[in-house]
Design a protein around this motif. Structure first.
Motif, PDB file in Angstrom:
ATOM      1  N   HIS A  47       1.703  16.773  -1.422  1.00  0.00           N
ATOM      2  CA  HIS A  47       0.653  16.410  -1.677  1.00  0.00           C
ATOM      3  C   HIS A  47       0.658  15.028  -2.178  1.00  0.00           C
ATOM      4  O   HIS A  47      -0.154  14.064  -2.037  1.00  0.00           O
ATOM      5  CB  HIS A  47       0.270  17.115  -2.917  1.00  0.00           C
ATOM      6  CG  HIS A  47      -0.158  18.579  -2.630  1.00  0.00           C
ATOM      7  ND1 HIS A  47      -0.798  19.133  -1.607  1.00  0.00           N
ATOM      8  CD2 HIS A  47       0.280  19.780  -3.370  1.00  0.00           C
ATOM      9  CE1 HIS A  47      -1.048  20.315  -1.604  1.00  0.00           C
ATOM     10  NE2 HIS A  47      -0.388  20.940  -2.445  1.00  0.00           N
ATOM     11  N   GLU A  48       1.972  14.621  -2.862  1.00  0.00           N
ATOM     12  CA  GLU A  48       2.109  13.084  -3.355  1.00  0.00           C
ATOM     13  C   GLU A  48       2.209  12.370  -1.990  1.00  0.00           C
ATOM     14  O   GLU A  48       1.484  11.200  -2.172  1.00  0.00           O
ATOM     15  CB  GLU A  48       3.030  13.055  -3.984  1.00  0.00           C
ATOM     16  CG  GLU A  48       3.132  13.437  -5.568  1.00  0.00           C
ATOM     17  CD  GLU A  48       1.941  12.498  -6.300  1.00  0.00           C
ATOM     18  OE1 GLU A  48       2.223  11.420  -6.283  1.00  0.00           O
ATOM     19  OE2 GLU A  48       0.926  13.244  -6.684  1.00  0.00           O
ATOM     20  N   ALA A  49       2.808  12.822  -0.853  1.00  0.00           N
ATOM     21  CA  ALA A  49       2.870  11.699   0.169  1.00  0.00           C
ATOM     22  C   ALA A  49       1.403  11.625   0.744  1.00  0.00           C
ATOM     23  O   ALA A  49       1.210  10.696   1.180  1.00  0.00           O
ATOM     24  CB  ALA A  49       3.912  12.638   1.157  1.00  0.00           C
ATOM     25  N   ASP A  50       0.704  12.735   0.868  1.00  0.00           N
ATOM     26  CA  ASP A  50      -0.533  12.263   1.253  1.00  0.00           C
ATOM     27  C   ASP A  50      -1.581  11.326   0.499  1.00  0.00           C
ATOM     28  O   ASP A  50      -2.136  10.375   1.012  1.00  0.00           O
ATOM     29  CB  ASP A  50      -1.588  13.884   1.330  1.00  0.00           C
ATOM     30  CG  ASP A  50      -2.893  13.570   1.765  1.00  0.00           C
ATOM     31  OD1 ASP A  50      -3.146  13.569   3.082  1.00  0.00           O
ATOM     32  OD2 ASP A  50      -3.822  13.818   0.902  1.00  0.00           O
ATOM     33  N   ARG A  51      -1.326  11.614  -0.957  1.00  0.00           N
ATOM     34  CA  ARG A  51      -2.027  10.644  -1.814  1.00  0.00           C
ATOM     35  C   ARG A  51      -1.381   9.142  -1.544  1.00  0.00           C
ATOM     36  O   ARG A  51      -2.154   8.243  -1.530  1.00  0.00           O
ATOM     37  CB  ARG A  51      -1.593  11.230  -3.356  1.00  0.00           C
ATOM     38  CG  ARG A  51      -2.409  10.121  -4.372  1.00  0.00           C
ATOM     39  CD  ARG A  51      -1.556  10.318  -5.735  1.00  0.00           C
ATOM     40  NE  ARG A  51      -0.244   9.948  -5.973  1.00  0.00           N
ATOM     41  CZ  ARG A  51       0.174   8.608  -5.785  1.00  0.00           C
ATOM     42  NH1 ARG A  51      -0.795   7.608  -5.508  1.00  0.00           N
ATOM     43  NH2 ARG A  51       1.493   8.275  -5.790  1.00  0.00           N
ATOM     44  N   LEU A  52      -0.200   9.224  -1.462  1.00  0.00           N
ATOM     45  CA  LEU A  52       0.575   7.852  -1.155  1.00  0.00           C
ATOM     46  C   LEU A  52      -0.105   7.185   0.003  1.00  0.00           C
ATOM     47  O   LEU A  52      -0.410   5.773   0.021  1.00  0.00           O
ATOM     48  CB  LEU A  52       2.102   7.737  -1.393  1.00  0.00           C
ATOM     49  CG  LEU A  52       2.827   6.691  -1.268  1.00  0.00           C
ATOM     50  CD1 LEU A  52       2.374   5.493  -2.666  1.00  0.00           C
ATOM     51  CD2 LEU A  52       4.149   6.796  -1.466  1.00  0.00           C
ATOM     52  N   VAL A  53       0.050   7.921   1.202  1.00  0.00           N
ATOM     53  CA  VAL A  53      -0.487   7.662   2.436  1.00  0.00           C
ATOM     54  C   VAL A  53      -1.949   6.697   2.172  1.00  0.00           C
ATOM     55  O   VAL A  53      -2.416   5.808   2.820  1.00  0.00           O
ATOM     56  CB  VAL A  53      -0.389   8.444   3.493  1.00  0.00           C
ATOM     57  CG1 VAL A  53      -0.945   8.058   4.921  1.00  0.00           C
ATOM     58  CG2 VAL A  53       1.094   8.531   3.801  1.00  0.00           C
ATOM     59  N   THR A  54      -2.875   7.795   1.614  1.00  0.00           N
ATOM     60  CA  THR A  54      -4.240   7.561   1.376  1.00  0.00           C
ATOM     61  C   THR A  54      -4.494   5.986   0.412  1.00  0.00           C
ATOM     62  O   THR A  54      -5.188   5.085   0.716  1.00  0.00           O
ATOM     63  CB  THR A  54      -5.163   8.688   0.799  1.00  0.00           C
ATOM     64  OG1 THR A  54      -5.020   9.745   1.515  1.00  0.00           O
ATOM     65  CG2 THR A  54      -6.321   8.041   0.492  1.00  0.00           C
ATOM     66  N   ALA A  55      -3.485   6.049  -0.692  1.00  0.00           N
ATOM     67  CA  ALA A  55      -3.699   4.787  -1.312  1.00  0.00           C
ATOM     68  C   ALA A  55      -3.227   3.481  -0.583  1.00  0.00           C
ATOM     69  O   ALA A  55      -3.673   2.509  -0.658  1.00  0.00           O
ATOM     70  CB  ALA A  55      -2.700   5.047  -2.572  1.00  0.00           C
ATOM     71  N   LEU A  56      -2.240   3.763   0.178  1.00  0.00           N
ATOM     72  CA  LEU A  56      -1.807   2.590   0.971  1.00  0.00           C
ATOM     73  C   LEU A  56      -2.575   2.206   1.981  1.00  0.00           C
ATOM     74  O   LEU A  56      -3.062   0.984   2.375  1.00  0.00           O
ATOM     75  CB  LEU A  56      -0.609   2.976   1.813  1.00  0.00           C
ATOM     76  CG  LEU A  56       0.160   1.799   2.728  1.00  0.00           C
ATOM     77  CD1 LEU A  56       0.446   0.627   1.845  1.00  0.00           C
ATOM     78  CD2 LEU A  56       1.490   2.457   3.359  1.00  0.00           C
ATOM     79  N   MET A  57      -3.427   3.104   2.678  1.00  0.00           N
ATOM     80  CA  MET A  57      -4.541   2.907   3.619  1.00  0.00           C
ATOM     81  C   MET A  57      -5.900   1.913   2.878  1.00  0.00           C
ATOM     82  O   MET A  57      -6.126   0.972   3.463  1.00  0.00           O
ATOM     83  CB  MET A  57      -5.088   4.042   4.144  1.00  0.00           C
ATOM     84  CG  MET A  57      -4.042   4.712   5.357  1.00  0.00           C
ATOM     85  SD  MET A  57      -4.944   6.450   5.470  1.00  0.00           S
ATOM     86  CE  MET A  57      -6.641   6.236   5.669  1.00  0.00           C
ATOM     87  N   ARG A  58      -5.972   2.457   1.665  1.00  0.00           N
ATOM     88  CA  ARG A  58      -7.093   1.734   1.006  1.00  0.00           C
ATOM     89  C   ARG A  58      -6.528   0.265   0.507  1.00  0.00           C
ATOM     90  O   ARG A  58      -7.267  -0.399   0.628  1.00  0.00           O
ATOM     91  CB  ARG A  58      -7.338   2.591  -0.371  1.00  0.00           C
ATOM     92  CG  ARG A  58      -8.502   2.179  -1.004  1.00  0.00           C
ATOM     93  CD  ARG A  58      -8.973   3.169  -2.348  1.00  0.00           C
ATOM     94  NE  ARG A  58      -7.804   3.812  -3.016  1.00  0.00           N
ATOM     95  CZ  ARG A  58      -7.651   5.135  -2.519  1.00  0.00           C
ATOM     96  NH1 ARG A  58      -8.339   5.757  -1.862  1.00  0.00           N
ATOM     97  NH2 ARG A  58      -6.687   5.906  -3.438  1.00  0.00           N
ATOM     98  N   GLU A  59      -5.264   0.301   0.072  1.00  0.00           N
ATOM     99  CA  GLU A  59      -4.853  -1.188  -0.032  1.00  0.00           C
ATOM    100  C   GLU A  59      -4.714  -2.005   1.119  1.00  0.00           C
ATOM    101  O   GLU A  59      -4.883  -3.341   0.856  1.00  0.00           O
ATOM    102  CB  GLU A  59      -3.408  -0.693  -0.651  1.00  0.00           C
ATOM    103  CG  GLU A  59      -2.595  -2.198  -1.207  1.00  0.00           C
ATOM    104  CD  GLU A  59      -3.124  -2.326  -2.533  1.00  0.00           C
ATOM    105  OE1 GLU A  59      -3.626  -3.436  -2.930  1.00  0.00           O
ATOM    106  OE2 GLU A  59      -3.088  -1.596  -3.493  1.00  0.00           O
ATOM    107  N   ARG A  60      -4.731  -1.411   2.222  1.00  0.00           N
ATOM    108  CA  ARG A  60      -4.725  -2.318   3.454  1.00  0.00           C
ATOM    109  C   ARG A  60      -6.267  -2.508   3.800  1.00  0.00           C
ATOM    110  O   ARG A  60      -6.299  -3.516   4.679  1.00  0.00           O
ATOM    111  CB  ARG A  60      -3.935  -1.350   4.430  1.00  0.00           C
ATOM    112  CG  ARG A  60      -2.678  -1.324   4.551  1.00  0.00           C
ATOM    113  CD  ARG A  60      -1.714  -2.577   4.909  1.00  0.00           C
ATOM    114  NE  ARG A  60      -2.152  -3.376   5.969  1.00  0.00           N
ATOM    115  CZ  ARG A  60      -2.245  -3.103   7.347  1.00  0.00           C
ATOM    116  NH1 ARG A  60      -1.530  -2.041   7.673  1.00  0.00           N
ATOM    117  NH2 ARG A  60      -2.732  -3.926   8.359  1.00  0.00           N
TER     118      ARG A  60
END
Length: 186
Positions: free
Chosen positions: A102-115
């Protein structure tokens, strides 16, 4: 028949043949370009759309939407922070594999948003990612499926481990895109 009549017939027929040939050549070029750009996502979209023409139209619309996004590389500080967070998520896996996924999904989503990728539902995120990350998009889809299973505690430990590997593939690509001179736009 007179020469003028023959020319009046032959010239339009020749023009039509040239136009058809040109249309076929351009269609093949467009298809080859889309296949090269989207990789396995091309075939996935053909299957989903129910045909090549509909899929190619969809992929072209994705490219247009992608052009309007304000994608940007990460500055080195953010890149380091995300890398540290990822290591922390991986470290959780042994004791809490579902939570780590779940945290990996959240982190990937946050990184996408940051990009600069818009956050939204999973399917729109996948469509947006497909333009530059078509070759790793299947990893994201596979990981997301396991994340959904794990929300109901139906994922095996092996599936959860696989999801972490899949998330890592996309995460690494998103994290390093700022290093490529042709990635992102200012």
């Amino acid at each position: 028949m007179s020469t003028g009549t023959l020319l009046a017939i032959i010239i339009p027929v020749a023009v039509v043949i040239v136009l058809i040939t040109l249309a076929v050549v351009l269609d093949r070029r467009r298809r080859r370009r889309l296949r090269e750009r989207f990789g396995p996502e091309y075939d996935h979209t053909v299957d989903e759309a129910g045909g090549r023409r509909a899929a190619e139209y969809d992929l072209s619309r994705r490219e247009e939407r992608h052009e309007s996004l304000d994608l940007r590389p990460l500055d080195p500080g953010l890149r380091d922070r995300y890398a540290r967070e990822w290591r922390g998520v991986q470290g959780q896996f042994v004791d809490r594999p579902e939570s780590a996924v779940h945290e990996a999904d959240r982190l990937v989503t946050a990184l996408m948003r940051e990009r600069g990728y818009p956050s939204g539902d999973f399917e729109q995120q996948a469509r947006d990612l497909s333009v530059e990350h078509g070759r790793t998009l299947e990893h994201y889809r596979a990981a997301h499926e396991v994340d959904l299973l794990s929300a109901d505690h139906r994922a095996t430990t092996e599936q959860l481990r696989g999801a972490m590997v899949h998330y890592r593939s996309l995460f690494d690509e998103l994290l390093s895109d700022g290093d490529r001179p042709d990635s992102g736009r200012s």
